[in-house]
Design a protein around this motif. Structure first.
Motif, PDB file in Angstrom:
ATOM      1  N   ARG A   1       0.862  -1.155   0.041  1.00  0.00           N
ATOM      2  CA  ARG A   1      -0.020  -0.023   0.089  1.00  0.00           C
ATOM      3  C   ARG A   1       0.877   1.361  -0.168  1.00  0.00           C
ATOM      4  O   ARG A   1       0.616   2.325  -0.900  1.00  0.00           O
ATOM      5  N   GLU A   2       1.956   1.255   0.803  1.00  0.00           N
ATOM      6  CA  GLU A   2       2.693   2.359   0.917  1.00  0.00           C
ATOM      7  C   GLU A   2       3.664   2.743  -0.525  1.00  0.00           C
ATOM      8  O   GLU A   2       3.982   3.888  -0.469  1.00  0.00           O
ATOM      9  N   HIS A   3       3.834   1.715  -1.139  1.00  0.00           N
ATOM     10  CA  HIS A   3       4.452   1.747  -2.389  1.00  0.00           C
ATOM     11  C   HIS A   3       3.647   1.825  -3.679  1.00  0.00           C
ATOM     12  O   HIS A   3       4.289   1.451  -4.704  1.00  0.00           O
TER      13      HIS A   3
ATOM     14  N   ALA B   1      10.231   4.179  -5.032  1.00  0.00           N
ATOM     15  CA  ALA B   1       9.658   5.439  -5.062  1.00  0.00           C
ATOM     16  C   ALA B   1      10.819   6.513  -5.361  1.00  0.00           C
ATOM     17  O   ALA B   1      10.776   7.548  -4.718  1.00  0.00           O
ATOM     18  N   GLY B   2      11.695   6.072  -6.234  1.00  0.00           N
ATOM     19  CA  GLY B   2      12.828   7.036  -6.709  1.00  0.00           C
ATOM     20  C   GLY B   2      13.940   6.897  -5.727  1.00  0.00           C
ATOM     21  O   GLY B   2      14.895   7.559  -5.866  1.00  0.00           O
ATOM     22  N   ASP B   3      13.970   5.989  -4.344  1.00  0.00           N
ATOM     23  CA  ASP B   3      14.939   6.236  -3.585  1.00  0.00           C
ATOM     24  C   ASP B   3      15.559   4.880  -3.769  1.00  0.00           C
ATOM     25  O   ASP B   3      14.982   3.642  -3.832  1.00  0.00           O
TER      26      ASP B   3
END
Length: 159
Positions: free
Chosen positions: A73-75, A125-127
């Motif tokens: 969910r977070e990602h 998420a880009g990191d």
């Protein structure tokens, strides 16, 4: 003193051409033909803090725990099923970071090893993030399963 004989189970319906019926909260229902051997594992994997998935012999996700669902969910994984029904090998094959994990998973599924632990980096998420994955083969009934546990780790420093 006498002994009390146990009463036999009540068979609600038993014939060659019909299925047994069981009484459920929803009334009489056909008895399941085959019990899912992974059902008993769900409370165990839910108790673990790591992101945990159980894969079948083809590499398809069949169960996940609450931590896995929260991470999904977070990602941005919008499905409420958090990947259940998705083939994990396909995910590995579609990601450059997944090649080593996919190779280890294939070795487990083929029976060439029974456990594997490795570190890998993945962009989330880009990191760039570091993870560890522990994979363990399980034999339940006559089938092979793989329990996957993902945890956070420090990303590898560029060499």
């Amino acid at each position: 003193m006498g002994s009390v004989a146990a009463k036999p189970a009540l068979l609600l319906n038993r014939s060659a051409e019909s299925q047994d019926l069981v009484l459920t909260p929803d009334g009489l229902q056909p008895a399941p033909k085959e019990r899912d051997p992974t059902t008993a594992l769900q409370p165990l994997i839910d108790a673990l803090d790591q992101n945990v998935a159980l894969l079948d012999a083809s590499g398809t996700i069949v169960r996940v725990n609450a931590a896995w669902r929260a991470f999904a969910r977070e990602h941005g994984w919008r499905s409420s099923r958090a990947g259940i029904g998705t083939n994990y090998l396909r995910i590995c094959d579609e990601s450059p970071e997944g090649a080593d994990v996919g190779a280890e998973l294939r070795a487990l599924l083929a029976g060439r090893c029974s456990t594997s632990k490795m570190a890998y980096d993945m962009t989330v998420a880009g990191d760039l993030r570091g993870f560890t994955v522990t994979m363990s083969a399980l034999e339940l009934g006559d089938r092979r399963w793989v329990l996957m546990m993902h945890g956070d780790a420090a990303p590898a420093l560029p060499g």
